[in-house]
Design an enzyme around this catalytic site. Structure first.
Site, PDB file in Angstrom:
ATOM      1  N   GLU A 250      58.256  -9.487  64.902  1.00  0.00           N
ATOM      2  CA  GLU A 250      58.103  -9.347  63.459  1.00  0.00           C
ATOM      3  C   GLU A 250      59.446  -9.573  62.778  1.00  0.00           C
ATOM      4  O   GLU A 250      60.478  -9.094  63.258  1.00  0.00           O
ATOM      5  CB  GLU A 250      57.560  -7.965  63.110  1.00  0.00           C
ATOM      6  N   GLU A 347      52.412  -5.336  54.262  1.00  0.00           N
ATOM      7  CA  GLU A 347      51.909  -4.111  54.895  1.00  0.00           C
ATOM      8  C   GLU A 347      52.491  -2.910  54.159  1.00  0.00           C
ATOM      9  O   GLU A 347      53.671  -2.896  53.793  1.00  0.00           O
ATOM     10  CB  GLU A 347      52.317  -4.059  56.365  1.00  0.00           C
TER      11      GLU A 347
END
Length: 436
Positions: A250, A347
């Site tokens: 990520e 997110e």
């Protein structure tokens, strides 16, 4: 050579402090009137020693220290001494040479240049060749975490949404922890209250073998209403089964008051434990500047993650061709070969304060329908295929698991290729029906 900054207490002061605390304990325990908790000097000293030992492991001796305008201390650490090489499988290794870039790769000159987007660089100072810039971890950083062991880890979060079939729900569990965590500790993480619910607005591709991804990511400073929550925008490279067998890489930006102590968007990567830096101008965890403003200037960063076809490591490039570093392939199980899914998007962790949905924002804090200048975006979405070629993300799907809180709208055009707007405000405290 610039003087290093140290936060340690004078050597002579520590035993005196310990003696005073023990004397206090012998006389009588001290009670807190607010919660009737007993203050135990012995426990406090043990906690202090654990924190100091952890800081000593994390903060390597610097050649030079640069103070950022926001108060961060950036240590210039010899490349071969950086924390990644404390990993038991990386000890004794040295950083790899630059990799072969994907075919069709053209650095995005309209996005931020690699060495011009972080606040600590505004003074014009940089780290010497042969060293890497590392944001110094402080006692305050660790004290904001719930424990020394959990400091620096992304909380394990659950994501649930309906798939294309209305009668079937898919549950995703993102558990971001070091690869070398012992099985018993992993079981503990899986079964305790460390789990929180996260919500996503993402574009994704699935169903093929992927060897990387690229996108330009609009940078904002969303409001995060609780220190235990965060808001991020990033690229996910995913393989394995969702649960205990998941591998992810990520990279992107995030606002995390608990991790950094402020509300600035910061450049980050996971897995940081095994990420080897090779650049002396980029500091992981340092604040990004400038950021986008409503109906004003729009700022984005271009990120490329790809698997070097010669050595197999996963590399990270930023902006106009700046290599940041890499994740060694042998640290992974599934990602040692390829990814089976790529996601782009936002997110938010929702801890449901007061039993209601959080008002932490995603992206700019505006819904996708607000469009350019107000809503946050991803543009020029691409993936790396089996031939090490960058191609437009095929069959891109978009998904928001709570569209009344955070939504997403995709599109394609000649200038931006595959793109989407996304984000939202979370719960509106003035509207009881918002974000249900």
């Amino acid at each position: 050579m610039a003087a290093s900054h140290h936060n340690s207490l004078p050597t002579v002061f520590v035993p005196i402090l310990a003696l005073l605390l023990l004397l206090l304990a012998a006389v009588s325990p001290v009670f807190s009137e607010s919660n009737s908790t007993v203050f135990r000097p012995g426990e406090e000293m043990r906690k202090y020693r654990r924190i100091r030992a952890h800081l000593k492991r994390l903060n390597k001796p610097p050649l030079k220290t640069i103070e950022s305008p926001d108060g961060d201390l950036i240590d210039c650490v010899l490349s071969h001494l950086q924390p990644a090489f404390d990993h038991p499988r990386l000890k004794g290794l040295k950083p790899m040479d630059p990799p072969e870039r994907p075919k069709g790769h053209a650095p995005d000159d309209t996005a931020a240049a690699g060495d011009e987007f972080q606040l600590w660089r505004t003074s014009g100072e940089s780290c010497p060749e042969g060293s890497v810039p590392i944001r110094r971890t402080t006692e305050e950083d660790i004290l904001r975490a719930s424990s020394v062991k959990r400091f620096g880890r992304k909380p394990a979060v659950t994501m649930s949404h309906d798939s294309e079939s209305n009668d079937h729900e898919v549950s995703f569990v993102f558990l971001i922890i070091p690869h070398f965590l012992p099985p018993k500790a992993l079981d503990l993480c899986m079964n305790n209250s460390y789990f929180t619910r996260s919500q996503h607005a993402v574009g994704y591709v699935v169903g093929d073998q992927y060897y990387g991804a690229k996108a330009s990511i609009n940078v904002w400073a969303p409001k995060v209403t609780s220190s235990s929550e965060f808001s991020l925008s990033q690229i996910w490279i995913i393989s394995g089964s969702f649960g205990t067998d998941l591998n992810t890489i990520e990279a992107g930006w995030q606002v995390s008051p608990q991790l950094y102590g402020d509300s600035s968007p910061r450049f980050f990567t996971y897995w940081t434990v095994g990420f080897i830096q090779t650049n002396n101008l980029i500091a992981i965890g340092a604040a990004i500047s400038p950021v986008s403003t409503p109906s004003g200037g729009q700022f984005d960063i271009s990120l490329l993650v790809w698997k070097d076809p010669n050595h197999g490591n996963w590399w990270l490039e930023l902006g106009s061709g700046t290599l940041v570093g890499y994740w060694p392939s042998f640290l992974f199980s599934h990602l040692s070969e390829h990814a089976s899914m790529v996601q782009f998007g936002g997110e938010v962790v929702n801890t449901q304060p007061m039993g209601e949905h959080t008002s932490t924002q995603m992206g700019s804090g505006e819904f996708a329908g607000e469009g350019f200048g107000r809503a946050s975006y991803f543009r020029n979405l691409q993936v790396v295929d089996w031939d090490n070629s960058l191609v437009p993300a095929p069959n891109l799907r978009v998904l928001a698991d709570h569209p009344s809180c955070y939504d997403i709208q995709g599109g394609i055009n000649a200038l931006w290729g595959n793109y989407f707007y996304y984000g939202g405000p979370g719960r509106d405290d003035n509207d009881d029906d918002s974000c249900s």
